[in-house]
Design a protein around this motif. Structure first.
Motif, mmCIF file in Angstrom:
data_model
loop_
_atom_site.group_PDB
_atom_site.id
_atom_site.type_symbol
_atom_site.label_atom_id
_atom_site.label_comp_id
_atom_site.label_asym_id
_atom_site.label_seq_id
_atom_site.Cartn_x
_atom_site.Cartn_y
_atom_site.Cartn_z
ATOM 1 N N ALA A 26 0.834 -1.207 0.000
ATOM 2 C CA ALA A 26 0.000 0.000 0.000
ATOM 3 C C ALA A 26 0.866 1.254 0.000
ATOM 4 O O ALA A 26 0.569 2.223 -0.706
ATOM 5 N N PHE A 27 1.948 1.254 0.787
ATOM 6 C CA PHE A 27 2.852 2.399 0.804
ATOM 7 C C PHE A 27 3.563 2.565 -0.531
ATOM 8 O O PHE A 27 3.773 3.694 -1.002
ATOM 9 N N LEU A 28 3.931 1.472 -1.171
ATOM 10 C CA LEU A 28 4.591 1.559 -2.474
ATOM 11 C C LEU A 28 3.659 2.129 -3.535
ATOM 12 O O LEU A 28 4.058 2.981 -4.338
ATOM 13 N N ILE A 29 2.422 1.688 -3.549
ATOM 14 C CA ILE A 29 1.455 2.202 -4.523
ATOM 15 C C ILE A 29 1.186 3.674 -4.272
ATOM 16 O O ILE A 29 1.124 4.483 -5.206
ATOM 17 N N ILE A 34 1.954 9.390 -5.864
ATOM 18 C CA ILE A 34 2.414 10.729 -5.492
ATOM 19 C C ILE A 34 3.513 11.200 -6.430
ATOM 20 O O ILE A 34 3.508 12.363 -6.869
ATOM 21 N N VAL A 35 4.446 10.322 -6.785
ATOM 22 C CA VAL A 35 5.527 10.702 -7.710
ATOM 23 C C VAL A 35 4.965 11.082 -9.073
ATOM 24 O O VAL A 35 5.367 12.093 -9.662
ATOM 25 N N ILE A 36 4.022 10.321 -9.570
ATOM 26 C CA ILE A 36 3.421 10.639 -10.868
ATOM 27 C C ILE A 36 2.653 11.952 -10.804
ATOM 28 O O ILE A 36 2.739 12.781 -11.716
ATOM 29 N N ALA A 37 1.922 12.183 -9.729
ATOM 30 C CA ALA A 37 1.161 13.424 -9.594
ATOM 31 C C ALA A 37 2.089 14.636 -9.516
ATOM 32 O O ALA A 37 1.823 15.665 -10.142
ATOM 33 N N VAL A 38 3.177 14.523 -8.770
ATOM 34 C CA VAL A 38 4.119 15.644 -8.653
ATOM 35 C C VAL A 38 4.795 15.906 -9.993
ATOM 36 O O VAL A 38 4.964 17.056 -10.400
ATOM 37 N N ARG A 39 5.169 14.841 -10.700
ATOM 38 C CA ARG A 39 5.815 15.015 -11.998
ATOM 39 C C ARG A 39 4.870 15.689 -12.997
ATOM 40 O O ARG A 39 5.271 16.595 -13.731
ATOM 41 N N ASP A 40 3.610 15.266 -13.021
ATOM 42 C CA ASP A 40 2.645 15.893 -13.922
ATOM 43 C C ASP A 40 2.367 17.332 -13.526
ATOM 44 O O ASP A 40 2.166 18.197 -14.379
ATOM 45 N N ARG A 41 2.350 17.600 -12.241
ATOM 46 C CA ARG A 41 2.086 18.959 -11.758
ATOM 47 C C ARG A 41 3.215 19.907 -12.156
ATOM 48 O O ARG A 41 2.989 21.046 -12.531
#
Length: 59
Positions: A26-29, A34-41
Motif C-alpha cells: 500500500a505504501f509503495l502504490i 504521489i511521484v506521478i502526480a508531482v511530476r505531472d504537476r
C-alpha cells in the motif's frame, strides 16, 4: 513483564515485522501515485485546452 499473567503465551513479539507485508504494498502504490502526480504537476499544461464549440454560440 508476563510474570503477572500465568499461562499467557505471546505469539507475536515483533508486531511491526508481521505488519510490514500487509502495509508495504500500500505504501509503495501510494508513493508511485504521489511521484506521478508531482511530476505531472511540475510539467504543467503544454497544450491549450481544445475549444468547445458549444460555448462560443450565443443564444
Amino acid at each position: 513483564m508476563t510474570d503477572r499473567y500465568d499461562g499467557v503465551d505471546l505469539l507475536a513479539d515483533h508486531s511491526i515485522l508481521l505488519a510490514v507485508p500487509a502495509f508495504l504494498p500500500a505504501f509503495l502504490i501510494a508513493a508511485v501515485v504521489i511521484v506521478i502526480a508531482v511530476r505531472d504537476r511540475r510539467r504543467g499544461d503544454d497544450e491549450d485546452p481544445p475549444a468547445d464549440p458549444d460555448t462560443d454560440k450565443e443564444d
